[in-house]
Design a protein around this motif. Structure first.
Motif, short mmCIF file in Angstrom:
data_model
loop_
_atom_site.label_atom_id
_atom_site.label_comp_id
_atom_site.label_asym_id
_atom_site.label_seq_id
_atom_site.Cartn_x
_atom_site.Cartn_y
_atom_site.Cartn_z
N UNK A 1 0.83 -1.22 0.00
CA UNK A 1 0.00 0.00 0.00
C UNK A 1 0.86 1.26 0.00
N UNK A 2 0.43 2.26 -0.73
CA UNK A 2 1.17 3.52 -0.81
C UNK A 2 0.19 4.62 -1.17
N UNK A 3 -0.44 5.23 -0.16
CA UNK A 3 -1.45 6.25 -0.44
C UNK A 3 -0.84 7.50 -1.08
N UNK A 4 -1.67 8.23 -1.78
CA UNK A 4 -1.21 9.46 -2.41
C UNK A 4 -2.11 10.62 -1.97
N UNK A 5 -1.47 11.77 -1.73
CA UNK A 5 -2.19 12.95 -1.28
C UNK A 5 -2.19 13.98 -2.40
N UNK A 6 -3.21 14.82 -2.42
CA UNK A 6 -3.35 15.82 -3.48
C UNK A 6 -3.30 17.21 -2.86
N UNK A 7 -2.44 18.06 -3.42
CA UNK A 7 -2.20 19.37 -2.82
C UNK A 7 -2.26 20.52 -3.84
N UNK A 8 -2.57 21.70 -3.31
CA UNK A 8 -2.20 22.97 -3.94
C UNK A 8 -1.40 23.71 -2.88
N UNK A 9 -0.71 24.76 -3.27
CA UNK A 9 0.14 25.49 -2.32
C UNK A 9 -0.21 26.97 -2.41
N UNK A 10 -0.06 27.64 -1.27
CA UNK A 10 -0.45 29.04 -1.19
C UNK A 10 0.70 29.84 -0.61
N UNK A 11 1.05 30.95 -1.27
CA UNK A 11 2.11 31.84 -0.78
C UNK A 11 1.48 33.20 -0.49
N UNK A 12 1.59 33.63 0.76
CA UNK A 12 0.99 34.90 1.18
C UNK A 12 2.06 35.87 1.64
N UNK A 13 2.24 36.98 0.92
CA UNK A 13 3.12 38.06 1.40
C UNK A 13 2.23 39.12 2.02
N UNK A 14 2.86 40.23 2.41
CA UNK A 14 2.06 41.31 3.01
C UNK A 14 0.98 41.78 2.04
N UNK A 15 1.27 41.74 0.74
CA UNK A 15 0.30 42.29 -0.21
C UNK A 15 -0.06 41.37 -1.38
N UNK A 16 0.40 40.13 -1.36
CA UNK A 16 0.06 39.24 -2.47
C UNK A 16 -0.51 37.91 -1.99
N UNK A 17 -1.41 37.37 -2.82
CA UNK A 17 -2.02 36.06 -2.55
C UNK A 17 -1.79 35.22 -3.80
N UNK A 18 -0.81 34.32 -3.71
CA UNK A 18 -0.39 33.56 -4.89
C UNK A 18 -0.67 32.08 -4.66
N UNK A 19 -1.47 31.53 -5.56
CA UNK A 19 -1.82 30.11 -5.48
C UNK A 19 -0.96 29.35 -6.49
N UNK A 20 -0.39 28.24 -6.04
CA UNK A 20 0.38 27.39 -6.96
C UNK A 20 -0.44 26.12 -7.19
N UNK A 21 -0.98 26.01 -8.36
CA UNK A 21 -1.86 24.93 -8.82
C UNK A 21 -3.28 25.07 -8.23
N UNK A 22 -4.25 24.62 -9.04
CA UNK A 22 -5.65 24.84 -8.68
C UNK A 22 -6.38 23.55 -8.33
N UNK A 23 -5.66 22.41 -8.31
CA UNK A 23 -6.30 21.15 -7.91
C UNK A 23 -7.19 20.58 -8.99
N UNK A 24 -8.08 19.69 -8.58
CA UNK A 24 -9.00 19.04 -9.51
C UNK A 24 -10.28 19.85 -9.60
N UNK A 25 -10.78 20.01 -10.79
CA UNK A 25 -12.08 20.64 -10.98
C UNK A 25 -13.10 19.88 -10.13
N UNK A 26 -13.80 20.58 -9.22
CA UNK A 26 -14.76 19.90 -8.35
C UNK A 26 -15.79 19.06 -9.13
#
Ligand SMILES: [Zn+2]
Length: 258
Positions: free
Chosen positions: A41-66
């Motif tokens: 067995x070897x489970x897999x996890x699904x991620x997006x990543x978020x980078x927040x500065x004082x004035x920016x909101x940057x998403x890295x990847x948008x995941x699977x379309x719901x």
């Protein structure tokens, strides 16, 4: 008000991993070269990543379309990236960086209508070009509607590029034709979001590619590039459930990387 802390300035970020799914699997699906452990067995996890500065909101990847209808079984849970973002009070992002165009990284771009979308020219060219159309084993990995959205809106980049102060993209190829990874400046030093250039910590630790890849040589170039960019700092793999254990939880399904 978001429940998530931001970086201290315009060029230093707080970085988060948002886990939107987890699925059962076996090692043979994840590591190239069938061996005695392939059925374990070897489970897999699904991620997006978020980078927040004082004035920016940057998403890295948008995941699977719901709404995507996927030929995949074994889901232990699956939510969406927009749902996770709104659970912590983030209702829009100013930039969406796509590491590559597989369904589980570029799904539902339409959920971020106001975002600047950044992808490599090589990645879009490959998936909309003649080779991808003929390779049946790759067809399920991209969603036509997502590709159309990206083609209509994306800012296409080539080479290493600073996308915002303290956050840069770096083409590596390997996993896909135009795969890029992301380096983020944080208080704790550089964080490299390797995405699927290394699905699991074990790929990097044992120098062993995953099973889905465009070129083998590119996979190794990507390993080296991630290590060089991290410069002793953190490298975050694309699908490792272990990410949830290595970093502190700050909200349901969200950990803070730095
Ligand atoms: Zn992936």
């Amino acid at each position: 008000m978001s429940a998530l802390v931001r970086g201290p300035s315009g060029d230093r970020y707080a970085v988060y991993a948002l886990q939107y799914g987890r699925r059962a699997g076996v090692r043979g699906e994840h590591f190239l070269g069938w061996d005695a452990t392939a059925a374990e067995p070897h489970p897999t996890a699904y991620y997006a990543w978020l980078a927040l500065s004082a004035d920016r909101t940057i998403l890295v990847d948008s995941g699977i379309d719901p709404d995507a209808d996927l030929p995949l079984s074994g889901w232990e849970f699956r939510t969406s990236v927009p749902a996770l973002l709104s659970s912590v009070g983030i209702d829009g992002v100013d930039t969406l960086v796509l590491t590559h165009l597989h369904y589980d990284h570029a799904g539902g771009v339409r959920s971020f209508p106001d975002a600047r979308v950044v992808v490599t020219a090589a990645e879009l060219e490959y998936w909309t070009g003649p080779a991808a159309a003929r390779i049946t084993r790759e067809a399920w990995l991209v969603d036509k509607a997502d590709l159309d959205d990206v083609a209509a809106r994306a800012e296409l980049v080539e080479g290493d590029r600073e996308i915002a102060p303290g956050l840069s993209v770096h083409p590596v190829g390997g996993h896909t034709a135009g795969m890029q990874i992301v380096r983020v400046n944080t208080d704790a030093g550089p964080v490299v979001l390797a995405s699927d250039s290394s699905h699991f910590y074990e790929n990097l630790d044992t120098d062993r590619p995953g099973t889905i890849l465009h070129t083998m040589a590119g996979v190794y170039t990507a390993f080296d590039r991630a290590r060089w960019l991290a410069d002793g700092g953190v490298i975050v793999p694309g699908h490792d459930p272990e990410v949830r254990n290595r970093f502190p939880s700050v909200a349901e399904h969200i950990v803070r990387i730095a």
